[in-house]
Scaffold this motif. Structure first.
Motif, short mmCIF file in Angstrom:
data_model
loop_
_atom_site.label_atom_id
_atom_site.label_comp_id
_atom_site.label_asym_id
_atom_site.label_seq_id
_atom_site.Cartn_x
_atom_site.Cartn_y
_atom_site.Cartn_z
N LEU A 215 31.04 49.69 -33.40
CA LEU A 215 30.00 50.60 -32.44
C LEU A 215 29.62 49.07 -31.56
O LEU A 215 29.33 48.00 -31.84
CB LEU A 215 28.79 50.47 -33.40
CG LEU A 215 27.67 51.06 -32.63
CD1 LEU A 215 28.06 52.66 -32.17
CD2 LEU A 215 26.56 51.30 -33.56
N VAL A 216 29.51 49.54 -30.14
CA VAL A 216 29.35 48.34 -29.22
C VAL A 216 28.27 48.75 -28.43
O VAL A 216 27.91 50.01 -28.12
CB VAL A 216 30.66 48.46 -28.08
CG1 VAL A 216 30.38 47.51 -26.95
CG2 VAL A 216 31.95 48.35 -28.87
N GLU A 217 27.34 48.06 -28.10
CA GLU A 217 26.04 48.11 -27.32
C GLU A 217 26.25 47.27 -26.14
O GLU A 217 26.55 46.34 -25.73
CB GLU A 217 24.78 47.11 -28.34
CG GLU A 217 23.56 47.45 -27.40
CD GLU A 217 22.60 46.41 -28.16
OE1 GLU A 217 22.00 47.11 -29.09
OE2 GLU A 217 22.54 45.40 -27.92
N ALA A 218 25.44 48.10 -24.95
CA ALA A 218 25.30 47.53 -23.60
C ALA A 218 23.77 47.31 -23.51
O ALA A 218 23.04 48.42 -23.49
CB ALA A 218 25.81 48.38 -22.54
N ARG A 219 23.35 46.16 -23.26
CA ARG A 219 21.62 46.03 -23.23
C ARG A 219 21.30 45.36 -21.78
O ARG A 219 21.88 44.25 -21.44
CB ARG A 219 21.30 45.34 -24.22
CG ARG A 219 19.77 45.08 -24.23
CD ARG A 219 19.32 44.36 -25.52
NE ARG A 219 19.49 45.03 -26.81
CZ ARG A 219 18.70 45.79 -27.10
NH1 ARG A 219 17.29 45.93 -26.75
NH2 ARG A 219 18.80 46.33 -28.47
N ASP A 220 20.42 45.91 -21.13
CA ASP A 220 20.17 45.34 -19.74
C ASP A 220 19.06 44.37 -20.03
O ASP A 220 18.61 43.94 -21.04
CB ASP A 220 19.74 46.42 -18.62
CG ASP A 220 18.30 47.12 -19.05
OD1 ASP A 220 17.59 46.44 -19.92
OD2 ASP A 220 18.17 48.35 -18.67
N GLN A 221 18.76 43.45 -18.88
CA GLN A 221 18.04 42.43 -18.96
C GLN A 221 16.49 42.83 -18.27
O GLN A 221 15.70 41.83 -17.78
CB GLN A 221 18.55 41.28 -18.24
CG GLN A 221 19.76 40.85 -18.68
CD GLN A 221 20.42 39.71 -17.84
OE1 GLN A 221 19.92 39.17 -17.24
NE2 GLN A 221 21.93 39.75 -18.00
#
Length: 643
Positions: A215-221
């Motif tokens: 499971l891979v996560e992309a999180r913005d800033q």
């Protein structure tokens, strides 16, 4: 001169004052940019701009985007006070800037009082879009023997918020994995910040785990942060991790069967034979066994013997002790010698081929690597020959990308390897090499080298077809279908755009996706149109292409109605008119001939052939000429021929 100098200075001062007044008036009606937050919660209508100056003699009007142009009804103005209102939330990802014009008019006459005021409404970004993976689920096959490092599993995400801001900038990480070993991480792909590759440390064991879920996560800033996840499923494929084993430690090779005769009752201990090798088998190269069905002795080779000729002495006896009755008395105490036979065995040495350590070698490279890259150096054995005397040949190299060193077998690239080549199948390029020894006859070993080529974004998108027909009497759009030879994530979805000068005639819908439609905004005259398009792939690689559009009346699907053919067949009326014209012409010629011949005052007109060039009429310079009738006849004949 002093008076003139003073006048000039006064004139300059007056011009400077006028200039300052003009600048002041101009600046009064010039605004820069008004900032408006996207998706503002309201209530609506909300005040966008207020000059806070009232003048009962003037009124205000606005026009432009959001007023008289799409999206309509977004902005309005109080024509008395000049207060500008916004009536609904605005999504920056749809409209990021608006251009609005002010008109200042006299309330009584509607005459223009001041110059048009222009200002921009810029929509400020809010972090209302999460990074989205494309695709959200990725399934990859991974060979069990893959060395630790980067996998051929590429993940890409995109955030629709404003570019190059914390709202659209994001990081990727591995959130969880099952099973827990080996350990997976994310690594950057060179040249892009939105694409990552899955990597691992350790090794895979197909016998223990055949599948992994990561499971891979992309999180913005942005504030607050937003995120999304993607699932990577790794299917581990089996590889040769177990050497073959014989069911028995030796596998004898039968070379001879020895038959016997025994007069005892068949299939009894007294008749069943027991064979043994008395001599010649000191090194244990042979063995002999009894075939339980035929009672034959089966001589077999246990291991290779380099001796050319071996003489074996073979003995045979029964399972039971031999009993003999001689002259009515039983013989005891003495055991007769067993029956023996001698067998000569000649071992012929056969040239065994060279053997590669692996018959199939897998090599991993990225495409477009520079020539001179060493792909493979073989490890090889040969029981009969000196490996230093082997020679190597390429048997399969379909696109001539590599060369092989004939002495060492080292395979090196001589050209750039292109993953989009027609000789690359399923991302692999196959090379076959032979190792040939110096035996008699020469023996050959084979090794297949499979090169797995990683994809790079080296192909720009282009139109599949550059010609289209728009049936003006039926539809107002044509399909636009691009293609990109690269694979994901270097191909679609594409981004489509038109030049500014064409946006009054055409639009593209949608502007992103695998394909789009070119739509005419007005009713176009029939004819040919060249429409330049810009097509951009996921990574921003852009290409410009021109779509040739024919707007016409159609008789079928994408088929223009042709022009009516010109007829080459004359009707009866036309033929009659043509003959009447010819008869009239003949009658006029005859009338002219008769009139000329009746003239008594015929004069010969001399012709200057030198000045006029070659003529049809013949020049007569004979003194006295001839009879008038004859001259008339001659001239008339020549004229008739001329006509």
């Amino acid at each position: 001169q002093a008076l003139r100098r003073g006048s000039i200075q006064s004139l300059v001062s007056l011009l400077m004052v006028c200039l300052l007044i003009s600048i002041t008036l101009f600046l009064r009606w010039v605004l820069s940019t008004i900032d408006l937050e996207e998706n503002m919660p309201g209530p609506y209508p909300a005040i966008l701009y207020n000059d806070k100056k009232e003048d009962n003699t003037i009124k205000f009007r606005i026009k432009g985007q959001g007023v008289t142009e799409k999206p309509l009804g977004l902005f309005s103005i109080d024509e008395k006070t000049g207060i500008v209102y916004v009536h609904q939330p605005i999504d920056r990802e749809v409209y990021h800037i608006f251009h609005v014009d002010f008109d200042v008019l006299d309330r009584q006459t509607d005459a223009m009082v001041d110059k048009t005021l222009s200002f921009n409404v810029e929509i400020k970004d809010k972090n209302d879009n999460r990074p989205v993976f494309t695709p959200s689920t990725l399934r990859v096959s991974v060979p069990e023997n893959t060395p630790e490092g980067v996998l051929q599993a590429t993940l890409q995400a995109h955030d629709n918020d404003q570019k190059d801001t914390p709202n659209s900038q994001f990081t990727m990480r591995v959130v969880s994995q099952d099973p827990a070993s080996p350990k997976f991480t994310m690594r950057d792909m060179p040249g892009t910040a939105t694409v990552k590759q899955l990597a691992f440390t350790g090794c895979f064991d197909y016998d223990k785990e055949k599948s992994y879920k990561v499971l891979v996560e992309a999180r913005d800033q942005g504030t607050p942060t937003m995120f999304s996840t993607a699932t990577v499923i790794l299917d581990i494929t089996d590889y040769n991790t177990h050497p073959p084993e014989f069911n028995k430690r030796t596998l004898p090779e039968e070379i001879l069967r020895i038959g016997i005769k025994d007069k005892d009752t068949p299939n009894t201990p007294g008749s069943r034979a027991v064979f043994s090798i008395l001599k010649g088998n000191e090194e244990g190269n042979y063995k002999i066994e009894t075939d339980s069905k035929t009672n034959e002795g089966v001589l077999s080779v246990v291991k290779v013997n380099k001796t050319e000729i071996t003489e074996l002495e073979i003995a045979v006896k029964n399972e039971e002790k031999l009993f003999q009755c001689v002259d009515g008395k039983a013989e005891t105490g003495t055991t007769p010698k067993p029956n023996t036979a001698k067998v000569a065995v000649k071992v012929i040495d056969v040239n065994d081929p060279p053997v590669f350590k692996k018959q199939v070698e897998k090599v991993y490279r990225n495409e477009n690597g520079p020539p001179g890259d060493v792909l493979f150096v073989p490890e090889i054995k040969d029981e009969d020959s000196d490996v230093n005397k082997l020679r190597y040949e390429l048997i399969q190299d379909p696109d001539k990308w590599v060369s092989v060193d004939p002495k060492t077998g080292k395979i090196t690239t001589v050209q750039t390897m292109d993953r989009e080549s027609p000789f690359v199948k399923n991302g692999t390029y196959t090379v076959v090499v032979h190792a040939i020894d110096d035996g008699q006859p020469p023996a050959t070993g084979t090794c297949t080298v499979v090169v797995y080529l990683g994809d790079l974004n080296d192909n720009a998108p282009h139109l599949i077809s550059k010609n289209a027909v728009m049936c003006g009497n039926k539809v107002n759009h044509v399909d636009v279908k691009p293609r990109d030879l690269d694979g994901p994530p270097f191909a679609n979805p594409f981004t489509f755009s038109l030049g500014e000068e064409l946006k009054n005639l055409w639009k593209l819908d949608p502007t992103t996706g695998t394909n789009t439609s070119l739509i005419s905004l007005t009713s176009l005259p029939y004819g040919n149109y060249s429409v330049p398009l810009k097509i951009q792939d996921q990574q921003g690689l852009q290409a410009e292409d021109v779509l040739q559009v024919v707007v016409c009346e159609c008789t079928g699907i994408n088929t223009c109605r042709g022009r009516l053919p010109f007829s080459s067949r004359l009707g009866p009326a036309a033929i009659g008119l043509m003959f009447a014209g010819l008869l009239l012409l003949a009658f006029l010629l005859l009338f002219c001939f008769l009139c000329e011949c009746k003239s008594k005052n015929f004069q010969h007109i001399p012709l200057n052939l030198e000045e006029e060039g070659n003529q049809t009429l013949v020049k007569y310079n004979m003194e006295g000429g001839g009879a008038i009738y004859k001259v008339c006849e001659t001239v008339s004949l020549v004229e008739s021929l001329e006509l």
